[in-house]
Design a protein around this motif. Structure first.
Motif, PDB file in Angstrom:
ATOM      1  N   LEU A 164      15.786 -11.721 -31.540  1.00 13.66           N
ATOM      2  CA  LEU A 164      15.514 -13.153 -31.406  1.00 13.66           C
ATOM      3  C   LEU A 164      15.317 -13.567 -29.954  1.00 13.66           C
ATOM      4  O   LEU A 164      14.512 -14.460 -29.665  1.00 13.66           O
ATOM      5  N   THR A 165      16.031 -12.946 -29.038  1.00 10.21           N
ATOM      6  CA  THR A 165      15.841 -13.259 -27.615  1.00 10.21           C
ATOM      7  C   THR A 165      14.438 -12.863 -27.181  1.00 10.21           C
ATOM      8  O   THR A 165      13.752 -13.605 -26.469  1.00 10.21           O
ATOM      9  N   VAL A 207      18.946 -18.352 -22.662  1.00  9.12           N
ATOM     10  CA  VAL A 207      19.384 -18.344 -24.050  1.00  9.12           C
ATOM     11  C   VAL A 207      20.906 -18.287 -24.087  1.00  9.12           C
ATOM     12  O   VAL A 207      21.534 -17.594 -23.288  1.00  9.12           O
ATOM     13  N   ARG A 208      21.519 -19.035 -24.994  1.00 11.22           N
ATOM     14  CA  ARG A 208      22.957 -18.905 -25.221  1.00 11.22           C
ATOM     15  C   ARG A 208      23.226 -18.938 -26.722  1.00 11.22           C
ATOM     16  O   ARG A 208      22.454 -19.496 -27.502  1.00 11.22           O
ATOM     17  N   TRP A 209      24.354 -18.321 -27.104  1.00 15.34           N
ATOM     18  CA  TRP A 209      24.727 -18.189 -28.505  1.00 15.34           C
ATOM     19  C   TRP A 209      26.006 -18.957 -28.764  1.00 15.34           C
ATOM     20  O   TRP A 209      26.959 -18.883 -27.985  1.00 15.34           O
ATOM     21  N   SER A 228      28.386 -15.345 -37.674  1.00 11.33           N
ATOM     22  CA  SER A 228      27.132 -16.090 -37.606  1.00 11.33           C
ATOM     23  C   SER A 228      27.062 -16.891 -36.318  1.00 11.33           C
ATOM     24  O   SER A 228      28.081 -17.208 -35.704  1.00 11.33           O
ATOM     25  N   PHE A 229      25.834 -17.207 -35.917  1.00  9.07           N
ATOM     26  CA  PHE A 229      25.604 -17.828 -34.617  1.00  9.07           C
ATOM     27  C   PHE A 229      24.443 -18.814 -34.703  1.00  9.07           C
ATOM     28  O   PHE A 229      23.593 -18.716 -35.572  1.00  9.07           O
ATOM     29  N   GLU A 230      24.428 -19.736 -33.760  1.00  6.25           N
ATOM     30  CA  GLU A 230      23.253 -20.566 -33.519  1.00  6.25           C
ATOM     31  C   GLU A 230      22.713 -20.221 -32.149  1.00  6.25           C
ATOM     32  O   GLU A 230      23.479 -19.993 -31.208  1.00  6.25           O
ATOM     33  N   MET A 231      21.399 -20.152 -32.053  1.00  4.04           N
ATOM     34  CA  MET A 231      20.754 -19.883 -30.768  1.00  4.04           C
ATOM     35  C   MET A 231      20.314 -21.192 -30.139  1.00  4.04           C
ATOM     36  O   MET A 231      19.694 -22.034 -30.792  1.00  4.04           O
ATOM     37  N   GLU A 232      20.635 -21.358 -28.861  1.00  5.60           N
ATOM     38  CA  GLU A 232      20.167 -22.503 -28.095  1.00  5.60           C
ATOM     39  C   GLU A 232      19.374 -21.994 -26.904  1.00  5.60           C
ATOM     40  O   GLU A 232      19.726 -20.972 -26.301  1.00  5.60           O
ATOM     41  N   GLU A 252      19.096 -26.455 -29.795  1.00  6.32           N
ATOM     42  CA  GLU A 252      19.279 -25.477 -30.862  1.00  6.32           C
ATOM     43  C   GLU A 252      17.929 -25.192 -31.516  1.00  6.32           C
ATOM     44  O   GLU A 252      17.181 -26.111 -31.846  1.00  6.32           O
ATOM     45  N   VAL A 253      17.607 -23.926 -31.705  1.00  5.41           N
ATOM     46  CA  VAL A 253      16.320 -23.573 -32.288  1.00  5.41           C
ATOM     47  C   VAL A 253      16.441 -22.757 -33.576  1.00  5.41           C
ATOM     48  O   VAL A 253      15.509 -22.721 -34.369  1.00  5.41           O
ATOM     49  N   LEU A 254      17.578 -22.081 -33.801  1.00  4.94           N
ATOM     50  CA  LEU A 254      17.710 -21.306 -35.030  1.00  4.94           C
ATOM     51  C   LEU A 254      19.159 -20.930 -35.275  1.00  4.94           C
ATOM     52  O   LEU A 254      20.015 -21.088 -34.415  1.00  4.94           O
TER      53      LEU A 254
END
Length: 453
Positions: free
Chosen positions: A249-250, A263-265, A276-280, A289-291
């Motif tokens: 994803l990065t 990018v941060r998680w 589980s994580f959210e990507m910002e 936040e994108v996903l």
């Protein structure tokens, strides 16, 4: 994946449901590796049809769970993500090309299959049960979803296809489509939006083959569930899957938004992924936040017939990425037929740098509405759905300004501010007044409120 679970608000069933007179027709299609052909929209209202809805070639009897409106049904079959040169199509094609180019099978063919023509009508079992979402989970409530009946609904996420695609024998796939949720009204929320689902499964050999002395490592154990792994996964397996997912994803986000992207998680929880994580991402100085993503629940993988594999899943919103990448300020614009909007995204290739040039900024017209709530349970989402049904894309935003409880009668009053602004033309006060009056009358008739107009 059913990320962006921002639709877990609990509300009340909308009485502004689809009339039994509505009949809708369309053609569902699907493919293994997606083609460039788009699906034509064939949506039309016709004669009465005895308490049933005909949608995409099938008939669905209505019951006490039916709450999909004519306004929402008019969006089914538009397939913006398959409309060539549309900004959502551009984002989809960019992601698809990235996965086709960088992830190949041993035979040199694309590892990931793409499904972008799956029907948005799914069963409740597909949308919730197959994903291990509990029966009493708030995300199932009809206040937040569009149900055709108790057994069928418009999908709330592309995750509704995960189980079926894994069960068909796929180990790596992307699923793209329109999803439907009842929600608030502002420039970033719309009852129809588009998601892309990604799933990758690994066998023991695939996961550990590149690890030194990895022959003795295993995917599964009889252990205990912790904050970092499921009870059946080994720590080595879950760490490698997590690392692979974040790396994939990065690279994807860097490919779309350019080198130097921060990018941060953020740790979070989804009903069927763990951890589980959210990507910002930090784009132009702002974190967004994108996903969402995570290691898939093994119970889901096992039930789909892939008992000897472990995997990850992610879900991203195409509108969110397009709004960031192209600087599109209002989510309603994606539904525009205005050539001044659409022509901006026609270019020689999908990676062309595009910055949206705003159409003339038309002035807003603001009207407030106040009413006493009925004695039974009241849902703000019911009111938002009613406003959307009547006002359509004339409505830019609805805000709850005030909530007042009468000290003697204990009755509760809400005051909402409705901001009217068409994205393509100037509205007149007379036009807005007629719409606003229709909203007032419908709120009294459909929601049982007592007007303070």
């Amino acid at each position: 994946m059913a990320m962006l679970w921002k639709f877990m608000r609990v509300a009340k069933y909308s009485k502004t449901a689809l009339s039994p007179k509505v009949k809708v027709r369309g053609i569902p299609t699907h493919s293994r590796h997606s083609s460039s052909k788009s699906v034509p929209s064939d949506i039309a209202a016709s004669a009465p049809c005895s308490n049933t809805v005909e949608l995409l070639g099938k008939s669905y009897p209505q019951d006490d769970y039916s709450n999909v409106t004519e306004k929402i049904l008019s969006k089914v079959g538009k397939n913006l993500h398959n409309r060539k040169h549309h900004p959502l199509w551009l984002i989809k094609e960019q992601v698809k090309e990235h996965f086709y180019k960088h992830y190949l099978s041993r035979r040199g063919t694309p590892l990931f299959s793409v499904y972008d023509r799956l029907s948005p009508v799914v069963t409740v079992q597909q949308n919730f049960d197959s994903l291990l979402i509990p029966q009493n989970h708030a995300s199932r409530r009809k206040e937040d979803n569009y149900y055709l009946n108790r057994d069928h609904m418009l999908r709330a996420h592309t995750s509704a296809h995960q189980w079926d695609l894994i069960h068909s024998g796929l180990d790596a796939f992307l699923a793209v489509g329109d999803v439907y949720r009842r929600d608030t009204i502002d420039n970033t929320h719309y009852p129809v939006f588009h998601q892309m689902e990604g799933v990758r499964l690994f066998s023991c050999h695939e996961l550990f083959s590149s690890i030194k002395d990895g022959e003795g490592l295993q995917l599964f154990e009889q252990g205990h569930r912790t904050a970092h792994k499921q009870e059946c996964h080994t720590m080595e397996a879950v760490r490698l899957v997590e690392f692979n997912l974040k790396q994939v994803l990065t690279k994807l986000m860097t490919h779309i938004f350019g080198d130097g992207l921060q990018v941060r998680w953020v740790d979070c929880y989804f009903p069927f992924t763990h951890p589980s994580f959210e990507m910002e991402i930090n784009f132009q100085g702002e974190w967004m936040e994108v996903l969402g993503c995570g290691v898939m629940e093994q119970q889901l993988v096992n039930s789909a017939g892939a008992q000897d594999k472990i995997g990850w899943a992610f879900g991203l919103g195409l509108e969110r990425l397009a709004m960031i990448l192209y600087n599109i300020p209002d989510i309603r614009l994606f539904w525009s037929e205005d050539e001044r909007f659409l022509k901006q995204f026609i270019g020689p290739h999908i990676w062309q740098k595009i910055k949206f040039q705003p159409l003339s900024r038309y002035p807003p017209l603001i009207n407030d509405i106040s009413f006493w709530l009925p004695s039974e349970t009241y849902s703000q989402n019911d009111f938002y759905d009613l406003v959307r049904t009547i006002g359509g894309d004339l409505i830019e935003k609805v805000v709850l300004l005030d909530e007042f409880a009468h000290p003697k009668t204990k009755k509760v009053s809400h005051c909402y501010r409705i901001i009217y602004r068409h994205p393509e033309r100037t509205l007149t006060q007379d036009e807005v007044h007629r719409v606003h009056q229709a909203i007032e009358e419908s709120a009294v008739r459909e929601l049982g409120v007592e007007g303070r107009f």
